[in-house]
Design a protein around this motif. Structure first.
Motif, PDB file in Angstrom:
ATOM      1  N   LYS A 116      -2.673   5.259  21.995  1.00  0.00           N
ATOM      2  CA  LYS A 116      -3.651   4.610  22.861  1.00  0.00           C
ATOM      3  C   LYS A 116      -3.817   3.142  22.486  1.00  0.00           C
ATOM      4  O   LYS A 116      -3.954   2.274  23.361  1.00  0.00           O
ATOM      5  N   ALA A 117      -3.796   2.846  21.190  1.00  0.00           N
ATOM      6  CA  ALA A 117      -3.921   1.456  20.748  1.00  0.00           C
ATOM      7  C   ALA A 117      -2.738   0.623  21.227  1.00  0.00           C
ATOM      8  O   ALA A 117      -2.911  -0.518  21.677  1.00  0.00           O
ATOM      9  N   PHE A 118      -1.534   1.192  21.157  1.00  0.00           N
ATOM     10  CA  PHE A 118      -0.346   0.462  21.602  1.00  0.00           C
ATOM     11  C   PHE A 118      -0.322   0.275  23.117  1.00  0.00           C
ATOM     12  O   PHE A 118       0.355  -0.630  23.614  1.00  0.00           O
ATOM     13  N   ALA A 119      -1.045   1.093  23.836  1.00  0.00           N
ATOM     14  CA  ALA A 119      -1.088   0.958  25.292  1.00  0.00           C
ATOM     15  C   ALA A 119      -1.961  -0.215  25.728  1.00  0.00           C
ATOM     16  O   ALA A 119      -1.911  -0.626  26.893  1.00  0.00           O
ATOM     17  N   GLY A 120      -2.765  -0.777  24.812  1.00  0.00           N
ATOM     18  CA  GLY A 120      -3.620  -1.904  25.146  1.00  0.00           C
ATOM     19  C   GLY A 120      -2.857  -3.208  25.206  1.00  0.00           C
ATOM     20  O   GLY A 120      -1.669  -3.283  24.870  1.00  0.00           O
ATOM     21  N   ASP A 121      -3.551  -4.263  25.623  1.00  0.00           N
ATOM     22  CA  ASP A 121      -2.905  -5.571  25.754  1.00  0.00           C
ATOM     23  C   ASP A 121      -3.474  -6.601  24.794  1.00  0.00           C
ATOM     24  O   ASP A 121      -3.343  -7.806  25.001  1.00  0.00           O
ATOM     25  N   GLY A 122      -4.129  -6.131  23.746  1.00  0.00           N
ATOM     26  CA  GLY A 122      -4.678  -7.035  22.749  1.00  0.00           C
ATOM     27  C   GLY A 122      -4.732  -6.368  21.396  1.00  0.00           C
ATOM     28  O   GLY A 122      -4.136  -5.310  21.188  1.00  0.00           O
ATOM     29  N   PRO A 123      -5.471  -6.941  20.435  1.00  0.00           N
ATOM     30  CA  PRO A 123      -5.542  -6.341  19.097  1.00  0.00           C
ATOM     31  C   PRO A 123      -6.333  -5.041  19.110  1.00  0.00           C
ATOM     32  O   PRO A 123      -7.212  -4.832  19.950  1.00  0.00           O
ATOM     33  N   HIS A 124      -6.014  -4.171  18.167  1.00  0.00           N
ATOM     34  CA  HIS A 124      -6.721  -2.899  18.018  1.00  0.00           C
ATOM     35  C   HIS A 124      -6.603  -2.470  16.561  1.00  0.00           C
ATOM     36  O   HIS A 124      -5.527  -2.552  15.972  1.00  0.00           O
ATOM     37  N   VAL A 125      -7.709  -2.009  15.999  1.00  0.00           N
ATOM     38  CA  VAL A 125      -7.734  -1.518  14.619  1.00  0.00           C
ATOM     39  C   VAL A 125      -7.860  -0.002  14.644  1.00  0.00           C
ATOM     40  O   VAL A 125      -8.700   0.548  15.363  1.00  0.00           O
ATOM     41  N   VAL A 126      -7.012   0.667  13.868  1.00  0.00           N
ATOM     42  CA  VAL A 126      -7.095   2.116  13.686  1.00  0.00           C
ATOM     43  C   VAL A 126      -7.320   2.373  12.197  1.00  0.00           C
ATOM     44  O   VAL A 126      -6.516   1.953  11.365  1.00  0.00           O
ATOM     45  N   VAL A 127      -8.421   3.039  11.883  1.00  0.00           N
ATOM     46  CA  VAL A 127      -8.788   3.294  10.487  1.00  0.00           C
ATOM     47  C   VAL A 127      -8.551   4.767  10.183  1.00  0.00           C
ATOM     48  O   VAL A 127      -9.071   5.651  10.871  1.00  0.00           O
ATOM     49  N   LEU A 128      -7.750   5.017   9.156  1.00  0.00           N
ATOM     50  CA  LEU A 128      -7.444   6.391   8.747  1.00  0.00           C
ATOM     51  C   LEU A 128      -7.986   6.639   7.346  1.00  0.00           C
ATOM     52  O   LEU A 128      -7.390   6.201   6.357  1.00  0.00           O
ATOM     53  N   PRO A 129      -9.118   7.324   7.198  1.00  0.00           N
ATOM     54  CA  PRO A 129      -9.578   7.701   5.852  1.00  0.00           C
ATOM     55  C   PRO A 129      -8.646   8.787   5.288  1.00  0.00           C
ATOM     56  O   PRO A 129      -8.570   9.889   5.822  1.00  0.00           O
ATOM     57  N   ALA A 130      -7.930   8.465   4.256  1.00  0.00           N
ATOM     58  CA  ALA A 130      -6.985   9.426   3.668  1.00  0.00           C
ATOM     59  C   ALA A 130      -6.550   8.918   2.307  1.00  0.00           C
ATOM     60  O   ALA A 130      -6.364   7.719   2.104  1.00  0.00           O
ATOM     61  N   VAL A 131      -6.368   9.851   1.380  1.00  0.00           N
ATOM     62  CA  VAL A 131      -5.832   9.529   0.058  1.00  0.00           C
ATOM     63  C   VAL A 131      -4.396  10.036   0.017  1.00  0.00           C
ATOM     64  O   VAL A 131      -4.146  11.242  -0.034  1.00  0.00           O
ATOM     65  N   LEU A 132      -3.450   9.105   0.075  1.00  0.00           N
ATOM     66  CA  LEU A 132      -2.033   9.451   0.051  1.00  0.00           C
ATOM     67  C   LEU A 132      -1.492   9.322  -1.367  1.00  0.00           C
ATOM     68  O   LEU A 132      -2.030   8.563  -2.191  1.00  0.00           O
ATOM     69  N   ARG A 133      -0.410  10.037  -1.648  1.00  0.00           N
ATOM     70  CA  ARG A 133       0.227   9.971  -2.964  1.00  0.00           C
ATOM     71  C   ARG A 133       1.675   9.531  -2.797  1.00  0.00           C
ATOM     72  O   ARG A 133       2.292   9.753  -1.759  1.00  0.00           O
TER      73      ARG A 133
ATOM     74  N   THR B  31       0.846  -1.180   0.000  1.00  0.00           N
ATOM     75  CA  THR B  31       0.000   0.000   0.000  1.00  0.00           C
ATOM     76  C   THR B  31       0.886   1.237   0.000  1.00  0.00           C
ATOM     77  O   THR B  31       2.080   1.145   0.303  1.00  0.00           O
ATOM     78  N   ILE B  32       0.349   2.396  -0.347  1.00  0.00           N
ATOM     79  CA  ILE B  32       1.176   3.583  -0.569  1.00  0.00           C
ATOM     80  C   ILE B  32       1.996   3.948   0.669  1.00  0.00           C
ATOM     81  O   ILE B  32       3.175   4.294   0.563  1.00  0.00           O
TER      82      ILE B  32
ATOM     83  N   TYR C 251      -7.718   0.464  -4.619  1.00  0.00           N
ATOM     84  CA  TYR C 251      -6.312   0.071  -4.736  1.00  0.00           C
ATOM     85  C   TYR C 251      -5.523   1.325  -5.112  1.00  0.00           C
ATOM     86  O   TYR C 251      -5.342   1.640  -6.289  1.00  0.00           O
ATOM     87  N   GLY C 252      -5.059   2.052  -4.089  1.00  0.00           N
ATOM     88  CA  GLY C 252      -4.525   3.393  -4.298  1.00  0.00           C
ATOM     89  C   GLY C 252      -3.315   3.451  -5.197  1.00  0.00           C
ATOM     90  O   GLY C 252      -3.215   4.326  -6.074  1.00  0.00           O
ATOM     91  N   ILE C 253      -2.382   2.530  -5.007  1.00  0.00           N
ATOM     92  CA  ILE C 253      -1.157   2.593  -5.806  1.00  0.00           C
ATOM     93  C   ILE C 253      -1.462   2.227  -7.260  1.00  0.00           C
ATOM     94  O   ILE C 253      -0.894   2.816  -8.198  1.00  0.00           O
ATOM     95  N   LEU C 254      -2.377   1.278  -7.475  1.00  0.00           N
ATOM     96  CA  LEU C 254      -2.750   0.929  -8.846  1.00  0.00           C
ATOM     97  C   LEU C 254      -3.514   2.069  -9.500  1.00  0.00           C
ATOM     98  O   LEU C 254      -3.386   2.305 -10.711  1.00  0.00           O
TER      99      LEU C 254
END
Length: 537
Positions: free
Chosen positions: A510-527, A381-382, A461-464
């Motif tokens: 904050k996610a890394f401070a937890g003791d289990g899985p965590h999903v962080v979703v970032l809506p963004a169009v990168l180039r 991914t980009i 598929y951003g890079i494509l």
């Protein structure tokens, strides 16, 4: 209960030193999986075989040892091929063990068996280092020891064994396996080649080192050699982490920048360690060395395959150690360090001229939030493409799928890494790649895996999209409907956060401070940053 072939497999794996195995059961492999419950092996089950293979790859890379991958016949076996291709490209010692149809049906003579292929082994021969069918219980310990040894002989890589269902179920007439001897072949450099390389390096005015993935196990020797020679070190994308990122001699990894390509080409002696100088490392073949090239490579087929060189067929550890012992230490005069500073300033100046504020903001936020020493696994991914050049590992291993370029690697590989380390792991995917591994949220929840999964959601598929727009003026087939990843993670019982570029650092922390899985979703169009290999044919 009478011991059977499945027990002999598991006993042998324990005797060889395995602790964790990955995979998915299937009808022909049931005896193998039943034997696991009578063992001390930890089993981590995935939701698809391709993800199990990626997980085994991540585990093998972080441990540096063989990781068993257990699957069933036909469709189950074939689904591992994408993961095994990446293991071959990235030199990960994965041991694939597949069941087979009963021995009487091997070769396609009778037909009618569930999952039957005429020649299943043929699908794997060109992907792995070694492939074999085991036909009797008594062969199992020796066949596994042979495969284990081959996987750990430089260059490391995946191996494959197939065991028919009837052999796995057959009573074991051999006593319990308690010890198995194995010894990988050590690949030492020839003395006359080392002497010639020392002569060239001692006579060089502008030596430079290009360190690839094959140098990852020689990082201590590489540091010693670079400091004795006062030689700047550029690392390939697959070699990230083999040289300290902020070291005064670190020219980092901007391989797709013309300034770096010229820096490498201008060396009067370029020492290439553990790289085949392939498409990415050569800036898409734009690299044209003007001085001598010395190439250390354990894979004989890659030696001088792209550029003429003094080829040294050897394990990087042994060859670099020999060079470090042989070269004459130079006085520290600051000249090499100035050349490195000049190169990095030129790279940064070119990037600054592009409108890449969002990309730097996101990358900087991720780097600031991820604890030092944290392993990271990157999908295609980009943001991952940026990381190949710009990410400072800070003592944490960096793994990506850039070896073979398959989608879906990041999250399942991170689950494999998490099974081997005490601390957290970062996985990075785009929304397209994330859908390949979304089912593994169940695996993460089941095992309490400490994986923080960053999903950069750009709607396709951003890079494509970028590649097709650049080449054809518009993109086709790249735009994707996708779920609400935050809600979906919640359905699996996994905490999730919807982030912004401004809050990303805090959300990840904050996610890394937890003791289990965590999903962080970032809506963004990168180039991507603009390539330079096209500007300088």
């Amino acid at each position: 209960m009478t011991r059977n072939g499945g027990d002999v497999v598991v006993e042998t794996l324990e005797a060889l030193g395995a602790h964790t195995v990955f995979g998915i059961p299937g009808q022909h492999a049931l005896a193998l999986f039943d034997a696991l419950r009578r063992s001390e092996l930890r089993y981590v089950g995935s939701r698809t075989e391709v993800n199990a293979a990626f997980a085994a790859d991540g585990h093998a890379r972080i441990t540096g040892s063989v990781t068993p991958l257990l699957v069933s016949t036909g469709p189950g076996a074939l689904q591992t091929l994408a993961g095994l291709q990446e293991s071959a490209a990235g030199s990960a010692p994965v041991l694939g063990i597949s069941s087979q149809i009963p021995s009487a049906g091997l070769g396609g003579g009778r037909g009618g068996y569930l999952h039957e292929l005429t020649d299943q082994l043929a699908s794997f021969r060109d992907v792995v280092k070694h492939a074999r069918v085991v036909r009797h219980v008594s062969q199992i310990p020796s066949a596994l020891a042979e495969a284990w040894e081959i996987a750990l002989t430089a260059p490391f890589g995946p191996v494959w064994l197939e065991i028919p269902q009837d052999v796995l179920l057959a009573p074991a007439s051999v006593p319990p396996v308690t010890s198995v001897s194995w010894s990988p072949r050590e690949l030492h450099p020839r003395a006359e080649l080392v002497a010639e390389a020392v002569r060239l390096l001692d006579g060089a005015q502008r030596p430079v080192i290009l360190a690839g993935g094959g140098a990852l196990r020689a990082s201590g020797e590489l540091l010693e050699l670079a400091e004795k020679l006062r030689a700047p070190v550029v690392t390939t994308f697959g070699g990230k982490g083999n040289f300290p990122w902020e070291h005064p001699l670190s020219a980092q990894s901007w391989l797709e920048d013309w300034h770096t390509t010229e820096f490498l080409a201008g060396a009067d002696v370029l020492l290439v360690v553990g790289s085949g100088l392939g498409e990415l490392s050569s800036n898409y073949r734009a690299f044209r060395p003007r001085g001598a090239v010395v190439q250390i490579e354990a894979d004989l087929g890659k030696l001088e395959s792209n550029y003429p060189a003094l080829g040294i067929h050897a394990d990087a550890r042994h060859a670099v150690r020999a060079l470090a012992s042989g070269v004459t230490a130079r006085a520290v005069d600051g000249a090499a360090e100035e050349r490195v500073l000049g190169l990095l300033a030129s790279v940064r100046e070119r990037l600054t001229a592009q409108d890449l504020g969002l990309e730097w903001q996101v990358l900087d936020a991720v780097r600031a939030a991820v604890p030092d020493g944290t392993p990271t696994c990157w999908d295609m991914t980009i943001l991952a493409y940026w990381s190949w050049s710009a990410w400072d590992p800070r003592g944490g291993a960096q793994f990506s799928a850039q070896g073979s370029g398959g989608l879906g690697y990041g999250f399942p590989a991170a689950l494999g890494v998490a099974a081997a380390v005490d601390g957290p792991v970062l996985a990075v995917s785009g929304d397209g790649g994330a859908m390949y591994g979304i089912s593994e949220l169940a695996t993460a929840a089941q095992h309490g895996s400490r994986v923080v999964w960053l999903i950069v959601d750009d709607g396709g598929y951003g890079i494509l999209r970028e590649y097709m727009t650049d080449a054809f003026g518009q993109a086709t087939g790249t735009e994707l409907a996708r779920p609400d990843f935050v809600a979906l993670a919640g359905a699996f019982g996994v905490p999730a956060t919807r982030s912004t570029p401004e809050s990303l650092r805090e959300d990840l922390a904050k996610a890394f401070a937890g003791d289990g899985p965590h999903v962080v979703v970032l809506p963004a169009v990168l180039r991507m940053f603009a390539p330079t290999h096209l500007e300088h044919p």
